[in-house]
Design a protein around this motif. Structure first.
Motif, short mmCIF file in Angstrom:
data_model
loop_
_atom_site.label_atom_id
_atom_site.label_comp_id
_atom_site.label_asym_id
_atom_site.label_seq_id
_atom_site.Cartn_x
_atom_site.Cartn_y
_atom_site.Cartn_z
N ALA A 34 -0.20 1.50 0.76
CA ALA A 34 -0.72 0.21 0.30
C ALA A 34 -0.25 -0.08 -1.12
CB ALA A 34 -2.23 0.20 0.36
N ASN A 64 2.21 -3.15 -2.44
CA ASN A 64 1.84 -4.07 -3.51
C ASN A 64 2.89 -4.08 -4.62
OD1 ASN A 64 -0.45 -4.87 -2.23
ND2 ASN A 64 -1.87 -3.78 -3.56
N GLU A 74 -5.08 -6.53 2.68
CA GLU A 74 -4.87 -5.16 3.17
C GLU A 74 -6.12 -4.66 3.88
OE1 GLU A 74 -2.31 -1.70 3.24
OE2 GLU A 74 -1.93 -3.38 1.92
N ARG A 77 2.30 -8.12 5.01
CA ARG A 77 1.29 -7.87 6.05
C ARG A 77 1.78 -8.28 7.44
NH1 ARG A 77 -0.31 -4.65 2.63
NH2 ARG A 77 -0.75 -5.65 0.66
N LEU A 83 4.51 -3.99 6.63
CA LEU A 83 3.47 -2.98 6.82
C LEU A 83 3.35 -2.53 8.27
CD1 LEU A 83 0.08 -2.65 5.11
CD2 LEU A 83 0.12 -2.67 7.60
#
Length: 771
Positions: free
Chosen positions: A572, A576, A629, A702, A706
């Protein structure tokens, strides 16, 4: 959370009444907060350069003038009529209460050196400089009142007011009008999008419940804080933007879950229990994460950044509280009426989705399956795009905040523009050295130091109490004007080192270091724009590791507790970093290099980025990225706990949250992008940067990267030590298998997923379907 849901249902009217009372009281007590907020706060007041500035203002006649009158004669400032008007204007200013250190071109006859700096190169403009005393707020009020008496035409002279205090007043006025304009733009657009997303008029109005509590409550908190510390006026912009944005995010998640649960159970109380046990806990985790990210701003020793921390923490905490307290009470009152005033075609789509077993979006399911088949390709393309966007960030150059944050047509900014363009020397680029303990053999020691100072590469000339020096030699003896370098109280003097170097450049910081390293026979402190920038960047460099540490620690702890994995939090943070890198690259390309003015509006291009803004953007964008997230990972984790199939879990998470995250991102981006209409450069940068960071995160990160990376890593995603798994089971957000397609309602509400809270037995049997 299950018991809390039952309590809310039983006490829904009381909860709503208390919330309404809080909003009314906070609204009344915080109504005048904008009058108490101030501009500035961009530099560290504990730094050596700031202390030297205070010494110059308090003990010498060398304090930076905070009021500048620019007089344009449209002819020669030496004409008789211009001289008479200028002299009268000077005497009028000297007679003002609390105004000191007045220097005027027309009052400097016999001092050619001083006159040279107060007359423009073309001879048509001249300056009157002064300091307005008192606190910052008192000075601003006095200058604002003086503007009506001095700005305009005086005989043959056209006068404009400038200087830091006039700039601050202009920023205050511009900020207030920009905030109103942004609200007028964003509200109708947001309401239309909310109506399309929620599909009903009643549901579309629910974000206003959270926004009302969080924004009004934060204004009250900021009002109280002004009694103990300085708070920036720009904190109001973040309060409005973030408050409305989080209200939209949290409302979408809560209402979506409530609708699904209501469609499955047909019972308002059970639907609310399920909603709070799932979406409610996700929101609590999200609010804590966002607040911790914004708490990183408290690591910097400038009240400009701290103010955003105060506002961000307060508005996030209140938004989270309103989402799990006030909004559930409203949902308990509405029940099925949450779908009232529906748009027909949107109602049919919602009903079809609610009737499906998984409540998943077909489009997002198809997209997720496509990514699962080619994760390397999708991840590679996104990484290439992000690298391209991030590339300009490698050439970022930092500066201090100044008048160029204002529109170029602002009078206060026009004065500063004229100083830079038309006046040969105005002292803005000087390096100033405050010398202490220069009594006794002072003349010899000052002369020796001034001579050596003039030999420092980059220094063109040094003026001191003992005369003027160039390249190590005295070129002019002391005269009457030299007495300005002596302290008015106590001992000491100061020196000015004139330089041709851009005070915001890296070369200027090298010059400041060389001056500070120069041996002196007495204690010295160095100031000037270059020294202030050097100290500001040094202070920010000291605070940055603490800010990053706070954000990283919060992310790792909260995501580890939620998922039981140490891989997921690390991934995560990496995601970012990619989002922020791409965002910084775009900001440099637009605001440092001057592109896209046709889209974002005109602004004064400086070739720099104000050093506070990347730090502000870092904390805001990081927190909001973690918001999404949480939304996505909670659903993926839920499905993985139920099936143990990583790929299936990723597809389920994408298909069930894709619509919500996309809608929330669009709405939140619209809120922040409305700040691009501002005339203030800082707000433009914050609005565009935050808006783009949200869209990049919700789409490329996202929506593609991910899930692709999670598909490639497989079960490794969920690796964690055994003790962490146990903690996760205790502290998990409660996103159990309630939506995971068990065969009965009792299985749905009591499934032993990690950390899930089962419904009480007396309620479990009454449920039918999935939440």
């Amino acid at each position: 959370m299950i018991r809390w849901g039952s309590f809310i249902v039983r006490r829904r009217w009381a909860v709503l009444a208390v919330s309404l009372l809080f909003v009314i009281i906070a609204g009344v007590l915080g109504a005048k907060v904008s009058d108490k907020l101030i501009t500035g706060g961009y530099i560290d007041q504990s730094s050596a350069s700031a202390e030297a500035d205070r010494e110059l203002a308090d003990r010498f006649a060398g304090g930076t003038p905070n009021l500048i009158l620019l007089a344009d004669s449209s002819g020669s400032v030496d004409s008789e009529t211009a001289r008479q008007a200028g002299t009268a204007l000077t005497e009028k200013l000297r007679a003002e209460p609390n105004v000191t250190e007045v220097q005027s071109y027309w009052a400097a006859q016999g001092n050619p050196e001083l006159q040279a700096g107060l007359k423009s190169r073309n001879g048509q403009e001249a300056l009157i400089l002064a300091r307005v005393g008192g606190t910052e707020s008192e000075a601003k009020k006095q200058v604002k009142a003086m503007a009506d008496r001095y700005a305009g035409t005086t005989g043959p002279l056209t006068v404009k007011l400038g200087g830091q205090t006039a700039v601050d007043n202009a920023v205050d006025a511009q900020s207030a009008s920009d905030l109103l304009r942004a609200e007028l733009i964003v509200m109708p657009i947001t309401l239309i999008i909310l109506l399309l997303v929620f599909g009903s008029g009643v549901a579309a109005g629910l974000p206003l419940v959270i926004a009302g509590v969080s924004v009004v409550g934060t204004q009250f908190i900021l009002d109280r804080l002004t009694g103990v510390t300085d708070v920036s006026i720009f904190a109001l912009n973040l309060t409005t933007g973030l408050g409305l944005g989080l209200a939209i995010d949290y409302s979408l998640l809560m209402v979506s879950r409530f609708r699904d649960a209501l469609a499955d159970t047909g019972d308002t109380e059970r639907a609310l229990q399920i909603t709070l046990a799932t979406a409610g806990k996700t929101i609590i985790y999200s609010a804590i994460t966002v607040a911790c990210s914004l708490a990183g701003l408290m690591a910097f020793n400038t009240f400009f950044l701290k103010s955003f921390g105060y506002a961000g923490i307060a508005v996030t905490a209140l938004a989270g509280a309103a989402a799990v307290i006030t909004l559930p009470a409203v949902l308990a009152i509405l029940g099925p009426k949450v779908n009232a005033l529906s748009i027909p075609f949107l109602r049919r789509r919602r009903e079809a989705r609610e009737a499906s077993a998984s409540h998943a979006s077909r489009g997002w399911t198809s997209w997720a399956n496509r990514m699962m088949r080619r994760p390397v390709l999708f991840a590679g393309v996104v990484l290439a795009v992000l690298a391209l966007l991030a590339a300009p960030a490698l050439s970022i150059q930092f500066s201090l905040a100044d008048d160029r944050a204002l529109p170029s047509e602002a009078p206060a900014s026009q004065v500063s523009q004229a100083l830079r363009a038309n006046f040969s020397t105005n002292g803005q680029d000087d390096v100033k050295v405050v010398a202490y303990g220069t009594e006794g053999s002072a003349p010899d020691r000052v002369a020796d130091y001034a001579s050596r100072l003039s030999s420092v590469p980059g220094v063109d000339r040094v003026d001191a109490l003992t005369g003027s020096y160039v390249a190590g030699h005295q070129v002019a003896p002391a005269n009457a004007l030299s007495q300005r370098f002596a302290a008015r109280t106590g001992d000491g003097s100061y020196l000015t080192a004139q330089t041709h170097i851009d005070p915001l450049s890296a070369q200027s910081r090298d010059l400041v270091k060389a001056v500070r390293d120069l041996p002196a026979p007495f204690p010295v402190q160095v100031t000037g724009q270059g020294a202030t920038l050097a100290d500001t960047l040094a202070g920010q460099a000291q605070g940055l590791p603490w800010a990053l540490g706070i954000m990283a620690l919060a992310t790792i702890v909260l995501l580890a507790l939620m998922t039981g994995s140490i891989v997921v939090p690390i991934k995560a943070i990496a995601m970012n970093v990619l989002t922020l890198s791409a965002t910084f690259g775009i900001m440099v390309w637009v605001f440092q290099e001057g592109h896209l003015k046709w889209l974002v509006g005109d602004f004064q291009e400086t070739g720099y980025v104000v050093s506070n803004m990347p730090l502000l953007l870092l904390c805001i964008a990081f927190g909001l990225s973690m918001d999404y997230e949480m939304f996505l990972l909670s659903r993926i984790k839920e499905e993985y706990d139920r099936t143990g199939d990583n790929r299936r879990a990723v597809v389920a998470g994408i298909s069930r949250t894709g619509r919500i995250i996309t809608a929330a991102a669009i709405l939140l981006a619209v809120v922040f992008l409305s700040f691009v209409t501002s005339g203030i450069l800082y707000l433009k940068l914050m609005g565009l940067g935050t808006g783009l960071a949200i869209l990049i995160d919700a789409t490329l990160i996202r929506g593609v990267l991910l899930p692709s990376v999670m598909a490639l890593m497989g079960d490794v995603n969920w690796w964690g030590p055994r003790f962490l798994k146990r903690w996760s089971a205790s502290f998990s957000h409660g996103e159990s298998a309630q939506e995971s397609a068990p065969e009965s309602a009792q299985e749905a509400l009591a499934a032993p997923a990690v950390g899930a809270e089962a419904l009480p037995a007396e309620h479990a049997t009454a449920s039918s379907g999935r939440a």
